[in-house]
Design a protein around this motif. Sequence first.
Motif, PDB file in Angstrom:
ATOM      1  N   ASP A 177     -84.493  13.796  80.131  1.00 14.51           N
ATOM      2  CA  ASP A 177     -84.256  13.623  81.571  1.00 14.51           C
ATOM      3  C   ASP A 177     -83.508  12.318  81.831  1.00 14.51           C
ATOM      4  O   ASP A 177     -82.609  12.259  82.677  1.00 14.51           O
TER       5      ASP A 177
ATOM      6  N   MET B 181     -89.620  13.024  78.331  1.00 15.75           N
ATOM      7  CA  MET B 181     -88.716  12.701  79.428  1.00 15.75           C
ATOM      8  C   MET B 181     -87.461  11.944  78.985  1.00 15.75           C
ATOM      9  O   MET B 181     -86.662  11.543  79.831  1.00 15.75           O
TER      10      MET B 181
ATOM     11  N   SER C 117     -86.749  15.636  88.125  1.00 18.88           N
ATOM     12  CA  SER C 117     -86.995  16.223  86.811  1.00 18.88           C
ATOM     13  C   SER C 117     -88.479  16.317  86.485  1.00 18.88           C
ATOM     14  O   SER C 117     -88.856  16.600  85.352  1.00 18.88           O
ATOM     15  N   ARG C 118     -89.342  16.086  87.484  1.00 18.93           N
ATOM     16  CA  ARG C 118     -90.789  16.193  87.276  1.00 18.93           C
ATOM     17  C   ARG C 118     -91.439  16.693  88.559  1.00 18.93           C
ATOM     18  O   ARG C 118     -90.837  16.654  89.632  1.00 18.93           O
TER      19      ARG C 118
ATOM     20  N   GLU D 145     -86.725  11.548  90.748  1.00 19.93           N
ATOM     21  CA  GLU D 145     -87.861  12.200  90.081  1.00 19.93           C
ATOM     22  C   GLU D 145     -87.807  13.711  90.268  1.00 19.93           C
ATOM     23  O   GLU D 145     -88.826  14.398  90.220  1.00 19.93           O
TER      24      GLU D 145
ATOM     25  N   ASP E 113     -96.663  14.648  84.562  1.00 20.12           N
ATOM     26  CA  ASP E 113     -95.705  15.269  83.641  1.00 20.12           C
ATOM     27  C   ASP E 113     -95.582  14.428  82.365  1.00 20.12           C
ATOM     28  O   ASP E 113     -95.495  14.964  81.264  1.00 20.12           O
TER      29      ASP E 113
END
Length: 352
Positions: A107, A104, A56-57, A54, A63
């Motif tokens: 991601d 996302m 990427s958040r 996680e 997010d």
Amino acid sequence: MKPPFRADHVGSLLRPAGLASARQRRDAAFQQEAIRKVVAKQEAIGLQGITDGEFSRDWWHLDFLSGLEGVTLRENPGPKFAGAGAQPPVPVVTGKLRYQKPIMVGDFLFLRSVVSKTPKFTIPSPSMLHLRAGRAGISREHYPDMTPFWHDAALVYRAALAAFAEAGCTYLQLDDVAFAYLCDPKIRESCRKNGDDPDALPLLYADTINRALEDRPADMTITLHTCRGNFQSAWVAEGGYEPVAEAMFSCKVDGFFMEFDSERAGGFEPLRFVPRGKRVVLGLATTKHGTLEGKDPLKRRIEEAAKHVPLEDLCLSPQCGFSSTYHGNRLNEDEQWLKLERVLEVAAEVWR
């Protein structure tokens, strides 16, 4: 073996030094290198389901939710995390819910590009659009009646799942605090103050999840993770699963990641409602502190759970993520990896 795996993990991992500031300055190269390293570490110790930690958040849920049209964030007016100073904001619905753009998916695509095993991705469950603020947090202008709200919530999640499926995601987890929170009398009272019936909510949440899953591909494993709160090792709710078990286990997911690391979660008796063939991932190793669980105590707990669910339908994991938000929990990276290795060791010995 299809996921969830005998030894699995919830998703988030402690953020490396510098990641939070790198994200603030939109340094994608730093973030991607951090993800490559944490992916390599997961694969090296033997995990099969690999997440991006996680990284990427910033928040496990916000997010994603704030990317939906019609959702905004505000200060938390309800029950707070025990012992925590700062408190996370809560999502509220201020307009019509719509999934207007991929959220996302990029991601996930990066994660998929750097793994050699099964990429696992997590998003909050649709229940998280409602629970914390409740009816009081849903625009009466746009949703004077709640039936269209639940309809739209299912639709936006159906669209989100379709976008992940198109990107090649075959292992997706819905993170949910709603069911576990509704086991706590103080949360139930807060629901009443927000204009909701806590006895009706579990089935409403399960029905919304099931409608969101209607068109998912056959090769897409979806699990549900339940949690009593995980913010800087603090929690919000306490109480066993008995009040919500029948409704929660009616969710048409493939497996349930369940918190069982402390007395807050109660006993294993509610597992008697689990449908045969559904996997239960026992969250027995705590992520709240760094003390390493012994192998024998973990095995005894698995034996206790197997009185209610056949052993072949059980798996093992930590109770939650190690860093549900960028703030992290009260343990260090060495302790984190030792706990994951312990989960792998015990699973290998129990399910030979």
